[in-house]
Design a protein around this motif. Structure first.
Motif, PDB file in Angstrom:
ATOM      1  N   SER A 104      -6.478 -15.173  -0.882  1.00  0.00           N
ATOM      2  CA  SER A 104      -5.303 -15.940  -1.063  1.00  0.00           C
ATOM      3  C   SER A 104      -4.682 -15.320  -2.198  1.00  0.00           C
ATOM      4  N   GLY A 105      -3.289 -15.292  -2.070  1.00  0.00           N
ATOM      5  CA  GLY A 105      -2.492 -15.158  -3.166  1.00  0.00           C
ATOM      6  C   GLY A 105      -2.561 -13.457  -3.536  1.00  0.00           C
ATOM      7  N   SER A 106      -3.119 -12.638  -2.428  1.00  0.00           N
ATOM      8  CA  SER A 106      -2.862 -11.224  -2.816  1.00  0.00           C
ATOM      9  C   SER A 106      -1.458 -10.785  -2.268  1.00  0.00           C
TER      10      SER A 106
ATOM     11  N   ASP B  82       2.716  16.377  12.508  1.00  0.00           N
ATOM     12  CA  ASP B  82       3.954  17.306  12.160  1.00  0.00           C
ATOM     13  C   ASP B  82       4.577  16.905  11.049  1.00  0.00           C
ATOM     14  N   GLY B  83       4.395  15.777  10.038  1.00  0.00           N
ATOM     15  CA  GLY B  83       4.888  15.394   9.085  1.00  0.00           C
ATOM     16  C   GLY B  83       6.031  14.376   9.165  1.00  0.00           C
ATOM     17  N   SER B  84       6.461  13.972  10.493  1.00  0.00           N
ATOM     18  CA  SER B  84       7.579  13.093  10.648  1.00  0.00           C
ATOM     19  C   SER B  84       6.732  11.802  10.509  1.00  0.00           C
ATOM     20  N   PHE B  85       7.701  10.671  10.212  1.00  0.00           N
ATOM     21  CA  PHE B  85       7.344   9.228   9.989  1.00  0.00           C
ATOM     22  C   PHE B  85       6.735   8.892  11.139  1.00  0.00           C
ATOM     23  N   ASP B  86       5.658   8.013  11.320  1.00  0.00           N
ATOM     24  CA  ASP B  86       5.196   7.453  12.643  1.00  0.00           C
ATOM     25  C   ASP B  86       5.479   5.857  12.495  1.00  0.00           C
ATOM     26  N   GLU B  87       4.841   5.110  11.514  1.00  0.00           N
ATOM     27  CA  GLU B  87       5.186   3.864  11.495  1.00  0.00           C
ATOM     28  C   GLU B  87       4.267   3.219  10.245  1.00  0.00           C
ATOM     29  N   ASN B  88       4.514   1.922  10.004  1.00  0.00           N
ATOM     30  CA  ASN B  88       3.741   1.363   8.975  1.00  0.00           C
ATOM     31  C   ASN B  88       2.714   0.492   9.208  1.00  0.00           C
ATOM     32  N   LYS B  89       1.745   0.429   8.338  1.00  0.00           N
ATOM     33  CA  LYS B  89       0.582  -0.500   8.749  1.00  0.00           C
ATOM     34  C   LYS B  89       0.614  -1.299   7.614  1.00  0.00           C
ATOM     35  N   THR B  90       0.168  -2.526   7.512  1.00  0.00           N
ATOM     36  CA  THR B  90       0.140  -3.520   6.441  1.00  0.00           C
ATOM     37  C   THR B  90      -1.203  -3.974   6.374  1.00  0.00           C
ATOM     38  N   VAL B  91      -1.418  -3.990   5.050  1.00  0.00           N
ATOM     39  CA  VAL B  91      -3.050  -4.518   4.571  1.00  0.00           C
ATOM     40  C   VAL B  91      -2.679  -5.992   3.875  1.00  0.00           C
ATOM     41  N   LEU B  92      -3.154  -7.184   4.351  1.00  0.00           N
ATOM     42  CA  LEU B  92      -3.131  -8.209   3.510  1.00  0.00           C
ATOM     43  C   LEU B  92      -4.340  -8.740   3.121  1.00  0.00           C
ATOM     44  N   GLY B  93      -4.475  -9.625   2.268  1.00  0.00           N
ATOM     45  CA  GLY B  93      -5.634 -10.248   1.742  1.00  0.00           C
ATOM     46  C   GLY B  93      -6.605  -9.255   0.927  1.00  0.00           C
ATOM     47  N   VAL B  94      -6.060  -8.463   0.464  1.00  0.00           N
ATOM     48  CA  VAL B  94      -6.760  -7.562  -0.678  1.00  0.00           C
ATOM     49  C   VAL B  94      -5.950  -7.512  -1.998  1.00  0.00           C
ATOM     50  N   ARG B  95      -6.737  -7.194  -3.090  1.00  0.00           N
ATOM     51  CA  ARG B  95      -5.886  -7.174  -4.327  1.00  0.00           C
ATOM     52  C   ARG B  95      -5.505  -6.025  -4.921  1.00  0.00           C
ATOM     53  N   THR B  96      -6.192  -4.863  -4.328  1.00  0.00           N
ATOM     54  CA  THR B  96      -5.713  -3.477  -4.736  1.00  0.00           C
ATOM     55  C   THR B  96      -5.344  -2.467  -3.769  1.00  0.00           C
TER      56      THR B  96
END
Length: 124
Positions: A35-37, A48-62
């Motif tokens: 909590s609070g991260s 090929d270097g093109s942007f694909d998508e974002n992934k988000t990581v929640l619940g970790v501090r670093t």
């Protein structure tokens, strides 16, 4: 068919904006989420270097913890190669970002391919 055992709970945020891949914003949430991260947004790129998508990581501090989870999601070892900028956001800023058109673009600085990587990608 590609399969992998996910390193954390994985899914999407219901009600979020459409991400670059046309789906909702993807998240990883470890069983031992803290909590609070902050939210860690990882820009993901194609070979090929093109942007694909974002992934988000929640619940970790670093950022290092977020990278470990993200990388472990690719049993073929491609995580580090596909990973671009890792951007820290407060949960409040993340909520606003996830519900905006910005979720279709890299959250961090765009990746600049060096000449050798561009040659290798074009040969693949």
């Amino acid at each position: 068919l590609w399969e992998t055992v996910m390193p954390a709970n994985y899914g999407y945020i219901r009600g979020s904006a459409m991400a670059a891949d046309g789906d909702k914003v993807d998240i990883y949430l470890p069983n031992n989420a803290r909590s609070g991260s902050p939210a860690w947004i990882i820009d993901q790129y194609n070979d090929d270097g093109s942007f694909d998508e974002n992934k988000t990581v929640l619940g970790v501090r670093t950022a290092e913890e977020a990278k470990r989870i993200y990388d472990a999601g690719y049993s073929d070892g491609s995580g580090p190669r596909r990973r671009g900028a890792v951007t820290e956001m407060s949960i409040e800023d993340f909520k606003a970002w996830a519900n905006s058109a910005a979720a279709k673009k890299p959250a961090g600085a765009p990746r600049v391919m060096d000449e050798q990587a561009a040659i290798a990608a074009s040969a693949a």
